[in-house]
Scaffold this active site. Structure first.
Site, PDB file in Angstrom:
ATOM      1  N   GLU A 331       0.813  -1.215   0.000  1.00  0.00           N
ATOM      2  CA  GLU A 331       0.000   0.000   0.000  1.00  0.00           C
ATOM      3  C   GLU A 331       0.850   1.271   0.000  1.00  0.00           C
ATOM      4  O   GLU A 331       0.828   2.030   0.962  1.00  0.00           O
ATOM      5  CB  GLU A 331      -0.892   0.005   1.241  1.00  0.00           C
ATOM      6  CG  GLU A 331      -1.715  -1.254   1.393  1.00  0.00           C
ATOM      7  CD  GLU A 331      -2.428  -1.346   2.740  1.00  0.00           C
ATOM      8  OE1 GLU A 331      -3.535  -1.896   2.749  1.00  0.00           O
ATOM      9  OE2 GLU A 331      -1.884  -0.868   3.754  1.00  0.00           O
ATOM     10  N   GLY A 333       1.836   5.031  -0.522  1.00  0.00           N
ATOM     11  CA  GLY A 333       1.161   6.321  -0.717  1.00  0.00           C
ATOM     12  C   GLY A 333       2.199   7.341  -1.123  1.00  0.00           C
ATOM     13  O   GLY A 333       2.294   7.762  -2.277  1.00  0.00           O
ATOM     14  N   ARG A 334       3.053   7.684  -0.164  1.00  0.00           N
ATOM     15  CA  ARG A 334       4.120   8.664  -0.376  1.00  0.00           C
ATOM     16  C   ARG A 334       4.979   8.342  -1.601  1.00  0.00           C
ATOM     17  O   ARG A 334       5.328   9.236  -2.367  1.00  0.00           O
ATOM     18  CB  ARG A 334       5.005   8.669   0.866  1.00  0.00           C
ATOM     19  CG  ARG A 334       6.159   9.648   0.850  1.00  0.00           C
ATOM     20  CD  ARG A 334       7.157   9.284   1.952  1.00  0.00           C
ATOM     21  NE  ARG A 334       6.492   8.921   3.189  1.00  0.00           N
ATOM     22  CZ  ARG A 334       6.204   9.769   4.159  1.00  0.00           C
ATOM     23  NH1 ARG A 334       6.571  11.010   4.068  1.00  0.00           N
ATOM     24  NH2 ARG A 334       5.573   9.357   5.238  1.00  0.00           N
ATOM     25  N   TYR A 379       7.012  16.648  12.006  1.00  0.00           N
ATOM     26  CA  TYR A 379       7.913  15.481  11.974  1.00  0.00           C
ATOM     27  C   TYR A 379       9.372  15.871  11.813  1.00  0.00           C
ATOM     28  O   TYR A 379      10.190  14.998  11.511  1.00  0.00           O
ATOM     29  CB  TYR A 379       7.595  14.573  10.782  1.00  0.00           C
ATOM     30  CG  TYR A 379       6.188  14.108  10.625  1.00  0.00           C
ATOM     31  CD1 TYR A 379       5.536  13.408  11.643  1.00  0.00           C
ATOM     32  CD2 TYR A 379       5.494  14.312   9.433  1.00  0.00           C
ATOM     33  CE1 TYR A 379       4.242  12.956  11.463  1.00  0.00           C
ATOM     34  CE2 TYR A 379       4.204  13.858   9.249  1.00  0.00           C
ATOM     35  CZ  TYR A 379       3.587  13.185  10.274  1.00  0.00           C
ATOM     36  OH  TYR A 379       2.316  12.733  10.100  1.00  0.00           O
ATOM     37  N   CYS A 406       1.436  33.083  12.499  1.00  0.00           N
ATOM     38  CA  CYS A 406       1.824  33.646  13.792  1.00  0.00           C
ATOM     39  C   CYS A 406       2.257  32.534  14.728  1.00  0.00           C
ATOM     40  O   CYS A 406       1.530  32.160  15.660  1.00  0.00           O
ATOM     41  CB  CYS A 406       0.657  34.415  14.383  1.00  0.00           C
ATOM     42  SG  CYS A 406       0.426  35.935  13.498  1.00  0.00           S
ATOM     43  N   GLU A 407       3.438  32.003  14.448  1.00  0.00           N
ATOM     44  CA  GLU A 407       3.909  30.833  15.180  1.00  0.00           C
ATOM     45  C   GLU A 407       5.386  30.686  14.818  1.00  0.00           C
ATOM     46  O   GLU A 407       5.726  30.613  13.640  1.00  0.00           O
ATOM     47  CB  GLU A 407       3.069  29.638  14.696  1.00  0.00           C
ATOM     48  CG  GLU A 407       3.651  28.270  14.916  1.00  0.00           C
ATOM     49  CD  GLU A 407       3.568  27.846  16.366  1.00  0.00           C
ATOM     50  OE1 GLU A 407       2.492  27.998  16.967  1.00  0.00           O
ATOM     51  OE2 GLU A 407       4.595  27.390  16.885  1.00  0.00           O
TER      52      GLU A 407
HETATM   53  C1  LIG Z   1      -0.270   5.482   5.994  1.00  0.00           C
HETATM   54  C2  LIG Z   1      -0.548   4.128   5.531  1.00  0.00           C
HETATM   55  C3  LIG Z   1      -0.073   3.698   4.282  1.00  0.00           C
HETATM   56  C4  LIG Z   1       0.755   4.562   3.380  1.00  0.00           C
HETATM   57  O1  LIG Z   1       1.946   4.972   3.949  1.00  0.00           O
HETATM   58  P1  LIG Z   1       3.061   5.690   3.026  1.00  0.00           P
HETATM   59  O2  LIG Z   1       4.141   6.006   3.984  1.00  0.00           O
HETATM   60  O3  LIG Z   1       2.428   6.906   2.439  1.00  0.00           O
HETATM   61  O4  LIG Z   1       3.450   4.701   1.978  1.00  0.00           O
HETATM   62  C5  LIG Z   1      -0.398   2.419   3.866  1.00  0.00           C
HETATM   63  N1  LIG Z   1      -1.153   1.596   4.638  1.00  0.00           N
HETATM   64  C6  LIG Z   1      -1.623   1.978   5.844  1.00  0.00           C
HETATM   65  C7  LIG Z   1      -2.440   1.048   6.626  1.00  0.00           C
HETATM   66  C8  LIG Z   1      -1.342   3.245   6.334  1.00  0.00           C
HETATM   67  O5  LIG Z   1      -1.810   3.611   7.527  1.00  0.00           O
END
Ligand SMILES: *Cc1c(COP(=O)(O)O)cnc(C)c1O
Length: 479
Positions: A331, A333-334, A379, A406-407
């Site tokens: 999975e 994402g990034r 982070y 403002c931080e």
């Molecule tokens: C956040 C998350 C991802 C994606 O994480 P990336 O670092 O963006 O690849 C995949 N699966 C689950 C269950 C997540 O919580």
């Protein structure tokens, strides 16, 4: 409680960088370069004279034209780059012998258009709220390829997902097992389920920690037997069908060591389920977290390398345990959207601050900040930034890119080198801001969120429009 005042010297509010000060560039030319590991595939600085006019072009569109048309700040999304990364994951994991499904983690960045690209490239989609689910639905995303995650899905969200025919539910608690079973039974359907297992591995970038216990909100513990109990309950409920086990160990991971431990523990659990419960695990989902390059020092793995390693690990573990090799899922994402987007800002105030000892830091204030990129504050994230509306032959100076909020923690890039002649009106761009920037954007200080504009073949097109003050005031019942 005693509150002590302290003198505010030049270093007041100093936030020490965990990354250290980046090495000084060799000269002005080093700041003209766009490292292909960090910038979108189509970003370049064409060689057209005169030197000073050499602005950055993404997918054939000059950033100056983008800002003239869409305003500033602005997220620029390279469509070809996004699609290429999605396709690379899809192809790398499409193995005939050991097939694996790739789900794009929508939480990194999701819009209707992006959901359509994901569908067209053949990937599945992870969602974790009703809002993400409805975005996928609006895109006409094939719902059988959607996985529903989250540690606190409401009854309404579960019901919405069942109504839309979501393909799989990653259950995260005993309560959810019962909730989902009841909702599916009410609809007269059977829901496909994976049990989210906390395997005692926490991975961040170069290190991972393996523990016997788990102290976090996600998942069902392997060590305490909660995961096994959840499987037992799922199997006993006629409105649920067990598909497999899921684990997600962390983010911005650069090697397979953490996945190795996680896979080992999941396979052990699968063997126990076979032997003690008579249950077969069809699928192992290893989650996301594949790292990307934010700065020149980062060295992430290519998808095919990652795929080969993960397949090897699961094959080896299954062979050692005498288990039939389950189907795999990942999975990312990034790793798909992160490098395909950059944020373009306009420089406002430029303020040199004397640090003492002959050292100066230039604070470069931009027209955005922690409301469009919270990752630095949240982070300690590190980023690469470049002057993009021109090139400069001025000597590089140690700089800090800060926002307009403002931080004092409102920092976009903590320590970087930028040309010494940076001036109001210059455009600078921060690379690799596709993941968890627009998705985590806020309206802090009543600042409208910037638009996302996709670029392709010399054309730009608005994906998400810029918010307006009217959008913000529309929620205010007294306005
Ligand atoms: C956040 C998350 C991802 C994606 O994480 P990336 O670092 O963006 O690849 C995949 N699966 C689950 C269950 C997540 O919580």
């Amino acid at each position: 409680m005693t509150v002590r005042a302290h003198p505010a010297g030049p270093r007041h509010g100093e936030i020490l960088s965990p990354h250290g000060t980046p090495q000084a560039p060799t000269g002005p030319e080093a700041l003209h370069e766009l490292d292909p590991a960090v910038w979108p595939l189509s970003a370049s600085r064409p060689d057209a004279p005169p030197l000073a006019a050499r602005s950055v072009v993404v997918a054939g569109v000059d950033v100056r034209d983008l800002v003239a048309e869409h305003g500033s700040p602005l997220y620029v999304l390279d469509e070809a780059d996004f699609r290429a990364r999605a396709r690379a994951f899809h192809d790398a994991f499409a193995d005939e012998e050991l097939p694996a499904d790739v789900f794009y983690a929508g939480k990194a960045f999701l819009s209707v258009r992006v959901a359509r690209w994901v569908a067209e490239e053949g990937l599945g989609l992870d969602v974790c709220t009703g809002g993400e689910l409805l975005t996928a639905a609006r895109a006409g995303f094939p719902m059988a390829r959607v996985a529903f995650h989250g540690n606190n899905k409401s009854v309404d969200e579960l019901d919405l997902a069942l109504e839309h025919g979501v393909g799989r539910f990653v259950v995260d608690s005993f309560e959810e097992v019962a909730r989902l079973a009841a909702a599916a039974q009410d609809r007269g359907v059977v829901a496909d389920v994976l049990v989210r297992v906390t395997v005692g591995v926490e991975a961040h970038t170069h290190e991972f920690i393996a523990t016997a216990h788990e102290d976090q909100k996600f998942g069902l513990s392997l060590a305490t037997g909660a995961a096994q109990e959840a499987v037992r309950r799922v199997v006993a409920l006629p409105s649920l069908r067990l598909v497999g086990l899921h684990s997600h160990i962390g983010s911005q991971i650069f090697d397979a060591a953490g996945f190795d431990v996680a896979a080992h523990r999941m396979v052990e659990l699968a063997v126990r389920l076979r032997d003690e419960e008579g249950v077969a695990i069809e699928e192992l989902d290893l989650g996301g977290g594949m790292g990307i390059a934010y700065t020149a020092g980062d060295d992430p793995m290519a998808p095919d390398e990652m795929a080969a390693l993960l397949r090897g690990i699961v094959r080896r573990e299954c062979a050692a345990a005498g288990l039939a090799v389950p189907r795999l899922a990942v999975e990312p994402g990034r790793a798909i959207v992160g490098p395909s987007m950059v944020t373009v800002y306009t420089v406002g105030t430029v303020k040199p601050v004397d640090l003492g000892g002959g050292q100066v830091r230039v604070y470069v204030s931009v027209d955005g900040g922690m409301s469009d990129n919270i990752r630095t504050a949240l982070y300690d994230a590190d980023y690469t930034v470049r002057l993009v509306s021109r090139v400069s032959d001025a000597e590089p100076v140690l700089s800090r890119v800060v926002g307009r909020h403002c931080e004092s923690g409102d920092v976009v890039v903590r320590d970087c080198w930028l040309p010494g002649d940076l001036a109001p009106g210059d455009l600078i761009a921060v690379a690799a801001t596709g993941a968890y920037c627009r998705a985590m954007a806020s309206n802090y200080n009543q600042v409208p969120r910037p638009p996302v504009v996709s670029v392709r073949d010399g054309r730009s097109s608005v994906v998400l429009r810029r918010e307006t003050p009217d959008d913000l005031l529309a929620l205010d019942t007294d306005a």
